[in-house]
Design an enzyme around this catalytic site. Structure first.
Site, mmCIF file in Angstrom:
data_model
loop_
_atom_site.group_PDB
_atom_site.id
_atom_site.type_symbol
_atom_site.label_atom_id
_atom_site.label_comp_id
_atom_site.label_asym_id
_atom_site.label_seq_id
_atom_site.Cartn_x
_atom_site.Cartn_y
_atom_site.Cartn_z
ATOM 1 N N VAL A 11 0.831 -1.212 0.000
ATOM 2 C CA VAL A 11 0.000 0.000 0.000
ATOM 3 C C VAL A 11 0.867 1.264 0.000
ATOM 4 O O VAL A 11 0.665 2.179 -0.812
ATOM 5 C CB VAL A 11 -0.970 0.011 1.207
ATOM 6 C CG1 VAL A 11 -1.794 1.295 1.228
ATOM 7 C CG2 VAL A 11 -1.887 -1.209 1.173
ATOM 8 N N LYS A 99 -7.033 -1.458 8.917
ATOM 9 C CA LYS A 99 -8.343 -1.749 9.542
ATOM 10 C C LYS A 99 -8.211 -2.395 10.914
ATOM 11 O O LYS A 99 -9.092 -2.238 11.760
ATOM 12 C CB LYS A 99 -9.217 -2.598 8.627
ATOM 13 C CG LYS A 99 -8.598 -3.877 8.116
ATOM 14 C CD LYS A 99 -8.067 -3.698 6.729
ATOM 15 C CE LYS A 99 -7.030 -4.740 6.411
ATOM 16 N NZ LYS A 99 -6.959 -5.123 5.044
ATOM 17 N N GLU A 123 -10.410 5.763 4.688
ATOM 18 C CA GLU A 123 -11.266 5.218 3.622
ATOM 19 C C GLU A 123 -10.760 3.856 3.117
ATOM 20 O O GLU A 123 -11.550 2.952 2.826
ATOM 21 C CB GLU A 123 -11.320 6.224 2.465
ATOM 22 C CG GLU A 123 -12.216 5.833 1.309
ATOM 23 C CD GLU A 123 -13.681 5.699 1.705
ATOM 24 O OE1 GLU A 123 -14.274 6.685 2.149
ATOM 25 O OE2 GLU A 123 -14.228 4.584 1.555
ATOM 26 N N VAL A 126 -11.690 -0.091 4.566
ATOM 27 C CA VAL A 126 -12.821 -0.954 4.183
ATOM 28 C C VAL A 126 -12.993 -0.872 2.664
ATOM 29 O O VAL A 126 -13.104 0.226 2.112
ATOM 30 C CB VAL A 126 -14.137 -0.523 4.865
ATOM 31 C CG1 VAL A 126 -15.278 -1.454 4.452
ATOM 32 C CG2 VAL A 126 -13.991 -0.500 6.372
ATOM 33 N N GLY A 128 -10.894 -1.487 0.254
ATOM 34 C CA GLY A 128 -9.737 -1.107 -0.569
ATOM 35 C C GLY A 128 -10.014 0.165 -1.352
ATOM 36 O O GLY A 128 -10.186 1.240 -0.779
ATOM 37 N N GLU A 184 -3.235 -10.521 3.655
ATOM 38 C CA GLU A 184 -2.577 -9.925 4.811
ATOM 39 C C GLU A 184 -1.233 -10.618 5.025
ATOM 40 O O GLU A 184 -0.990 -11.719 4.520
ATOM 41 C CB GLU A 184 -3.436 -10.112 6.069
ATOM 42 C CG GLU A 184 -4.755 -9.388 6.013
ATOM 43 C CD GLU A 184 -4.605 -7.884 5.824
ATOM 44 O OE1 GLU A 184 -3.961 -7.237 6.646
ATOM 45 O OE2 GLU A 184 -5.134 -7.368 4.829
ATOM 46 N N LYS A 199 -13.538 -5.015 9.250
ATOM 47 C CA LYS A 199 -14.210 -4.098 8.331
ATOM 48 C C LYS A 199 -15.697 -3.953 8.693
ATOM 49 O O LYS A 199 -16.270 -2.867 8.591
ATOM 50 C CB LYS A 199 -14.038 -4.588 6.892
ATOM 51 C CG LYS A 199 -12.581 -4.495 6.430
ATOM 52 C CD LYS A 199 -12.332 -5.334 5.198
ATOM 53 C CE LYS A 199 -10.930 -5.141 4.654
ATOM 54 N NZ LYS A 199 -10.563 -6.136 3.637
ATOM 55 N N GLY A 297 -5.112 -4.685 -3.227
ATOM 56 C CA GLY A 297 -4.107 -4.432 -4.253
ATOM 57 C C GLY A 297 -3.510 -3.048 -4.073
ATOM 58 O O GLY A 297 -4.132 -2.155 -3.496
HETATM 59 P P1 NDP Z 1 3.067 -4.783 3.670
HETATM 60 O O1 NDP Z 1 3.557 -5.812 4.619
HETATM 61 O O2 NDP Z 1 3.260 -4.990 2.216
HETATM 62 O O3 NDP Z 1 3.702 -3.363 4.043
HETATM 63 C C1 NDP Z 1 3.916 -2.898 5.350
HETATM 64 C C2 NDP Z 1 5.250 -2.217 5.362
HETATM 65 O O4 NDP Z 1 5.429 -1.558 6.607
HETATM 66 C C3 NDP Z 1 6.399 -3.210 5.206
HETATM 67 O O5 NDP Z 1 7.338 -2.724 4.272
HETATM 68 C C4 NDP Z 1 6.956 -3.274 6.613
HETATM 69 O O6 NDP Z 1 8.324 -3.585 6.658
HETATM 70 C C5 NDP Z 1 6.720 -1.856 7.101
HETATM 71 N N1 NDP Z 1 6.736 -1.787 8.553
HETATM 72 C C6 NDP Z 1 6.065 -2.552 9.418
HETATM 73 N N2 NDP Z 1 6.339 -2.175 10.691
HETATM 74 C C7 NDP Z 1 7.203 -1.133 10.597
HETATM 75 C C8 NDP Z 1 7.867 -0.306 11.552
HETATM 76 N N3 NDP Z 1 7.723 -0.500 12.863
HETATM 77 N N4 NDP Z 1 8.678 0.661 11.100
HETATM 78 C C9 NDP Z 1 8.860 0.835 9.784
HETATM 79 N N5 NDP Z 1 8.278 0.087 8.822
HETATM 80 C C10 NDP Z 1 7.446 -0.892 9.228
HETATM 81 O O7 NDP Z 1 1.529 -4.563 3.987
HETATM 82 P P2 NDP Z 1 0.435 -3.894 3.046
HETATM 83 O O8 NDP Z 1 0.994 -2.718 2.368
HETATM 84 O O9 NDP Z 1 -0.238 -4.948 2.244
HETATM 85 O O10 NDP Z 1 -0.638 -3.449 4.134
HETATM 86 C C11 NDP Z 1 -0.440 -2.304 4.948
HETATM 87 C C12 NDP Z 1 -1.734 -2.028 5.704
HETATM 88 O O11 NDP Z 1 -2.765 -1.769 4.755
HETATM 89 C C13 NDP Z 1 -2.237 -3.207 6.538
HETATM 90 O O12 NDP Z 1 -2.895 -2.699 7.655
HETATM 91 C C14 NDP Z 1 -3.222 -3.894 5.609
HETATM 92 O O13 NDP Z 1 -4.180 -4.621 6.317
HETATM 93 C C15 NDP Z 1 -3.832 -2.705 4.932
HETATM 94 N N6 NDP Z 1 -4.437 -2.952 3.640
HETATM 95 C C16 NDP Z 1 -3.777 -3.678 2.695
HETATM 96 C C17 NDP Z 1 -4.347 -3.873 1.452
HETATM 97 C C18 NDP Z 1 -3.679 -4.660 0.378
HETATM 98 O O14 NDP Z 1 -4.297 -4.873 -0.673
HETATM 99 N N7 NDP Z 1 -2.445 -5.124 0.569
HETATM 100 C C19 NDP Z 1 -5.650 -3.289 1.124
HETATM 101 C C20 NDP Z 1 -6.258 -2.508 2.191
HETATM 102 C C21 NDP Z 1 -5.640 -2.356 3.386
HETATM 103 P P3 NDP Z 1 8.757 -5.143 6.785
HETATM 104 O O15 NDP Z 1 8.260 -5.828 5.561
HETATM 105 O O16 NDP Z 1 10.229 -5.062 6.880
HETATM 106 O O17 NDP Z 1 8.083 -5.654 8.036
HETATM 107 N N1 HSE Z 2 -6.263 -8.713 2.753
HETATM 108 C C1 HSE Z 2 -7.278 -7.767 2.465
HETATM 109 C C2 HSE Z 2 -8.210 -8.323 1.424
HETATM 110 C C3 HSE Z 2 -6.652 -6.486 1.976
HETATM 111 O O1 HSE Z 2 -7.854 -9.318 0.784
HETATM 112 O O2 HSE Z 2 -9.308 -7.802 1.262
HETATM 113 C C4 HSE Z 2 -7.674 -5.390 1.741
HETATM 114 O O3 HSE Z 2 -8.208 -4.946 2.947
#
Ligand code: NDP
Ligand code: HSE
Length: 407
Positions: A11, A99, A123, A126, A128, A184, A199, A297
């Site tokens: 994200v 979330k 936003e 919930v 995406g 996740e 959500k 995504g």
């Molecule tokens: P990722 O694991 O891809 O990204 C999270 C990033 O944050 C990683 O690069 C991680 O590093 C970094 N990170 C975690 N903890 C720390 C910290 N203490 N200090 C600095 N960096 C940190 O997750 P996503 O991007 O998929 O998801 C992020 C959030 O968005 C989550 O809450 C997820 O539920 C939500 N979300 C995701 C969606 C999706 O489609 N992927 C859609 C909607 C919501 P490292 O990998 O080294 O731990």
């Molecule tokens: N893991 C979640 C999903 C990401 O598949 O819907 C979006 O919130």
């Protein structure tokens, strides 16, 4: 306006990408640039366009008075809660896709935001990329909300679609969803329903005005769905979908549940496949509204985050009035007391089933064993149904799944 991103994963990197690629339209809308000053992550990103913005030190962002806007996309509650709270207390606007954090500490963080006259918007948490929270709060503000239900998890909908349409094995479909960045970090949260539960809590909090905790919502995932039940669904005009479901009861409480449902093919939710999410909302004035789009995504989710960042920048001086009230332990009715229709499959004598359950609709499946009985019940409480099923001699239950109906 100077901004920062916490977490440069699926994200966070999408947010960076949009701020870079669509900088011109963002500036045209705002009358100023959103300029990324820091990206916090634990990893290095050699060659990335924002490589020079990387920091591993959260205090750089917290203590920089130039940074007024932060996107939290780290996930989890620790340290995300502490970081978000301190940023809000420091007078910075925060947007989030997290979330888990919002469902757990939404009330506390919204209160902190209010106390410090800044915005906390989420936003993307919930649906995406699907606009749902802002429409609920703003466009449907004239309504008493009656009900919502929907497909709120892209990963499980993707898996069910692959299983249903392509007979793809569960593990293969999950692995594909992980490669596409939908799942996740721990995909158990997707599969076992915790993500949909979070959500559902956020939607219920907005619709009904009190913070709903995930522990208040009975939750079941897709892990127990058997291919045989998918076959019964297909053969009898249904899809199986994992839904977040919530409605206001006459008692003033709410019925909230996360569960797989048999969904009639005639319902628009049945047409939502792949990573798409679809949410039906019913308000007392507007009647039924349907929201649809990509639920996970990188870019779809980041689209919602950047939309929030633009909204924060537009409301930098005058905070948006957005949020909900405190928890109320008695607000969610015990799901065993709430009415639903059910699909039941088991082995036993069909006449004994008729005698115990009265009016049910029997389902057929070519090639099913002679002693297999599958049927749909009328609406009743789960406690009532369980008592009736227990009274049938020599009937072994293999599956019991809710059925989405009009009530
Ligand atoms: P990722 O694991 O891809 O990204 C999270 C990033 O944050 C990683 O690069 C991680 O590093 C970094 N990170 C975690 N903890 C720390 C910290 N203490 N200090 C600095 N960096 C940190 O997750 P996503 O991007 O998929 O998801 C992020 C959030 O968005 C989550 O809450 C997820 O539920 C939500 N979300 C995701 C969606 C999706 O489609 N992927 C859609 C909607 C919501 P490292 O990998 O080294 O731990
Ligand atoms: N893991 C979640 C999903 C990401 O598949 O819907 C979006 O919130």
């Amino acid at each position: 306006m100077k901004a920062a991103i916490l977490g440069y994963g699926v994200v966070g990197s999408g947010v960076g990408n949009i701020l870079y690629k669509n900088a011109d339209i963002i500036e045209a809308k705002l009358g100023e640039k959103i300029e990324l000053k820091y990206v916090l992550d634990l990893r290095d990103f050699p060659g990335d366009i924002f490589e020079d913005k990387l920091t591993r030190n959260f205090e750089d962002i917290l203590n920089d008075s130039e940074v007024q806007l932060v996107c939290e996309a780290m996930g989890g509650t620790n340290p995300a809660y502490d970081f978000t709270k301190r940023l809000l207390e420091a007078g910075k606007h925060v947007v989030s896709s997290n979330k888990e954090l919002v469902a757990t500490y939404g009330y506390e963080l919204l209160t902190t935001a209010k106390e410090h006259n800044v915005n906390y918007l989420f936003e993307a948490s919930v649906g995406g990329g699907v606009p749902i929270l802002r429409p609920l709060w703003q466009c449907l503000a004239a309504n008493r909300m009656e009900q919502f239900y929907g497909i709120l998890n892209g990963t499980t909908n993707f898996i069910l679609t692959k299983m249903y349409n392509e007979d793809m094995p569960f593990e293969e479909a999950l692995s594909l969803a992980q490669q596409l960045g939908y799942a996740e970090k721990d995909p158990t949260a997707d599969i076992a329903g915790a993500d949909v539960c979070r959500k559902t809590c956020i939607l219920a909090s907005i619709c009904f005005g009190k913070h709903i905790d995930p522990e208040q919502v009975a939750t079941q995932g897709i892990q127990d769905i058997q291919i045989r039940d998918v076959s019964y669904a297909k053969a009898n005009g249904y899809e199986i979908k994992l839904l977040g479901y919530c409605r206001k009861l006459d008692s003033g409480k709410i019925d909230a549940i996360v569960s797989p449902f048999f969904v009639p093919k005639s319902n628009q939710i049945a047409t939502v496949s792949d990573v798409f999410n679809g949410i039906v909302v019913v308000g007392d004035m507007v009647d039924e509204v349907f929201f649809y789009g990509k639920g996970a995504g990188s870019l779809p989710t980041a689209s919602a985050c950047v939309g929030d960042m633009i909204d924060c920048a537009m409301h930098a001086q005058k905070r948006k009035n957005f949020g909900w009230g405190e928890r109320d332990a008695a607000f969610v009715e015990d799901h065993k007391n709430c009415q639903s229709a059910y699909y039941v499959r088991g082995t036993g004598d069909i006449n004994a089933v008729k005698e115990a359950l009265g009016e049910v609709s029997f389902l057929s499946l070519q090639g099913a064993p002679l002693d297999e009985v599958a049927f749909i019940t009328p609406c009743q409480t789960e406690s009532e149904l369980d008592a009736k099923l227990a009274s049938i001699a020599d009937f072994t239950i293999a599956a019991k799944i809710r059925v989405l109906t009009d009530n």
